[in-house]
Write an enzyme that holds these catalytic residues in place. Structure first.
Site, mmCIF file in Angstrom:
data_model
loop_
_atom_site.group_PDB
_atom_site.id
_atom_site.type_symbol
_atom_site.label_atom_id
_atom_site.label_comp_id
_atom_site.label_asym_id
_atom_site.label_seq_id
_atom_site.Cartn_x
_atom_site.Cartn_y
_atom_site.Cartn_z
ATOM 1 N N ALA A 48 -3.549 7.906 -5.165
ATOM 2 C CA ALA A 48 -2.150 7.462 -5.191
ATOM 3 C C ALA A 48 -2.184 6.040 -5.733
ATOM 4 O O ALA A 48 -2.482 5.086 -5.010
ATOM 5 C CB ALA A 48 -1.574 7.495 -3.788
ATOM 6 N N GLY A 90 0.830 -1.203 0.000
ATOM 7 C CA GLY A 90 0.000 0.000 0.000
ATOM 8 C C GLY A 90 0.860 1.247 0.000
ATOM 9 O O GLY A 90 2.063 1.175 -0.245
ATOM 10 N N ASN A 91 0.239 2.377 0.259
ATOM 11 C CA ASN A 91 1.011 3.615 0.367
ATOM 12 C C ASN A 91 0.377 4.511 1.425
ATOM 13 O O ASN A 91 -0.654 4.178 2.000
ATOM 14 C CB ASN A 91 1.124 4.313 -0.995
ATOM 15 C CG ASN A 91 -0.235 4.634 -1.580
ATOM 16 O OD1 ASN A 91 -0.986 5.427 -1.014
ATOM 17 N ND2 ASN A 91 -0.570 4.017 -2.701
ATOM 18 N N ARG A 92 1.018 5.641 1.673
ATOM 19 C CA ARG A 92 0.613 6.480 2.805
ATOM 20 C C ARG A 92 -0.565 7.406 2.522
ATOM 21 O O ARG A 92 -0.932 8.197 3.370
ATOM 22 C CB ARG A 92 1.778 7.362 3.230
ATOM 23 C CG ARG A 92 2.912 6.638 3.877
ATOM 24 C CD ARG A 92 4.002 7.652 4.181
ATOM 25 N NE ARG A 92 5.228 7.027 4.623
ATOM 26 C CZ ARG A 92 5.470 6.712 5.889
ATOM 27 N NH1 ARG A 92 4.580 6.956 6.815
ATOM 28 N NH2 ARG A 92 6.608 6.150 6.210
ATOM 29 N N SER A 93 -1.140 7.343 1.349
ATOM 30 C CA SER A 93 -2.227 8.282 1.030
ATOM 31 C C SER A 93 -3.424 8.100 1.978
ATOM 32 O O SER A 93 -3.874 6.972 2.211
ATOM 33 C CB SER A 93 -2.688 8.059 -0.409
ATOM 34 O OG SER A 93 -3.847 8.811 -0.641
#
Ligand code: CTP
Length: 416
Positions: free
Chosen positions: A283, A216-219
């Site tokens: 993102a 995943g990512n930090r968005s």
């Protein structure tokens, strides 16, 4: 319509008297509920004379009519003006220490709060966090107007004009009264995006490794959700293609949930066919695991490491632009860019190159890092435009940034 007009303890309380007049002259039944502090600025007699009703501030007054339950229950609309920093905090915290906060807790109708305070208080993280929380819960917190404040200071913090609060409140009340089914994705009419269809993607995609793990990512999705809200408030029909979000989508927006970049691509291609504008704020993961295990991957002593091979995801934004160009439509496409800058170039240089590469009409460039932008309520961006307009720098809450993006979007649509 039964309107409760909550009045907070600020110098702008006198403007709420004008607001009360606007409601009564339009034939609405208004009950004024000032706080004790509000009465230090404008006395009971004014509210009673203008509304034609007794005015109470405390729960233990007129107990026989169970005011604190009845007012919130029966209201079709609650407008709080001015909403002071303290009142916003009490409302966000769910306090019930006077008649107004009790009424807010009981309310099931649209609630509109018009803040007024000094710029420093408005920009304080505590106030901004309270405003975000209230907005997430569906309260329509208006932005304060800019201009001269009580003293010599000026900046955002002025109570918007009573006419503007009145118009905004009526549109929110109107939106609530319309048939919800027909209404999903539709907002007040008459704004700069009235009659336009806007598709916004937001949040971070998740690329599955196995049934329990993902990349995943930090968005947090806050900026994309704010754009959806701003487009809705500007009158557009809004579809939000939502990857993982840490905030709730605004009421009135049509929400399509997705998880991975491939799912997001599919929904975007389908839902944008008849859209006037697209905003790619999501993102989107550039890579996904080459293989997704159907069973949970177990750790094995004979193989201590687990290399994960990644393959490229399609670039959805670039594909949408190509599709638009091939179809020859007038769609406006807005991209977002998260850049850190490095020895190869600064944030703006990378942004300009990305605008060129992706072919979108506007690119909203923000500088990111582990402790910047992600999950915060504030943002600082530069809007780059394909038509060569000068870069526009916008700093403020994510809602303020979103509104600036929507203004540019509306302008680009108009120019077509
Ligand atoms: N985007 C997309 N599809 C992808 C990756 C990104 O549609 N597979 C979109 C994002 O929604 C955003 C824009 O492209 O609007 C820019 O994304 P960003 O990750 O900042 O840029 P990249 O294309 O990944 O370029 P780079 O890796 O060079 O930063």
């Amino acid at each position: 319509m039964r309107v409760v007009l909550g009045v907070g303890g600020g110098i702008a309380a006198y403007k709420a008297a004008l607001l009360l007049r606007l409601f009564t002259e339009a034939g609405h039944d208004v009950t004024a509920v000032p706080t004790e502090a509000a009465l230090r600025f404008v006395g009971k007699a004014t509210w009673e004379a203008l509304s034609g009703k007794a005015v109470r501030t405390e729960v233990f007054e007129a107990v026989e009519s169970v005011n604190h339950v009845r007012l919130g229950h029966e209201a079709d609309l609650i407008v709080v003006a001015p909403a002071t920093a303290d009142l916003l905090a009490r409302a966000a915290g769910g306090h019930a220490d006077d008649l107004l906060t009790n009424t807010l807790l009981m309310a099931r109708c649209p609630v509109v709060m018009a803040p007024a305070m000094h710029t420093e208080m408005w920009r304080h993280p505590a106030t901004q966090a309270n405003v975000s929380l209230l907005r997430e819960r569906g309260v329509h917190v208006l932005d304060p107007a800019e201009g001269r404040l009580t003293g010599k200071d000026s900046g955002p913090g002025r109570l918007p004009d009573p006419e503007d609060i009145f118009a905004a409140a009526l549109s929110f009340a109107g939106g609530q009264n319309r048939d919800a089914e027909h209404d999903a994705g539709t907002a007040p009419e008459g704004g700069p995006l009235a009659g336009r269809r806007v598709v916004v993607s937001a949040g971070g995609t998740r690329e599955a490794i196995d049934p329990v793990r993902f990349l995943g990512n930090r968005s947090s999705g806050k900026q994309g959700v704010a754009v959806a809200r701003a487009a809705l408030e500007a009158g557009a029909h809004v579809t939000l293609v939502a990857a993982h979000l840490e905030v709730s989508p605004p009421e009135g927006v049509e929400v399509v949930k997705v998880e991975s970049a491939l799912e997001l691509r599919e929904e975007m291609l389908e839902r944008t066919a008849s859209a006037d504008a697209i905003v790619m704020a999501a993102a989107v993961a550039d890579f996904r695991p080459a293989r997704r295990s159907d069973a949970k991957i177990k750790k094995r002593d004979d193989a201590p490491d687990l290399p994960i091979e990644l393959v490229r995801n399609p670039d959805v934004l670039a594909e949408l632009v190509r599709g638009r160009d091939a179809a020859g439509t007038q769609q406006v496409v807005v991209g977002f860019a998260a850049e850190t800058g490095d020895e190869g170039g600064d944030v703006l240089a990378y942004g300009r190159a990305k605008l060129e590469r992706k072919g979108c009409d506007l690119l909203v460039v923000n500088e990111v890092g582990t402790d910047r932008v992600f999950g915060l309520d504030e943002n600082s961006v530069t809007i780059l435009s394909k038509d060569g307009a000068a870069p526009e720098h916008v700093a403020g809450s994510k809602d303020e940034v979103a509104r600036a993006v929507v203004v540019r979007l509306a302008r680009a649509l108009e120019a077509r």
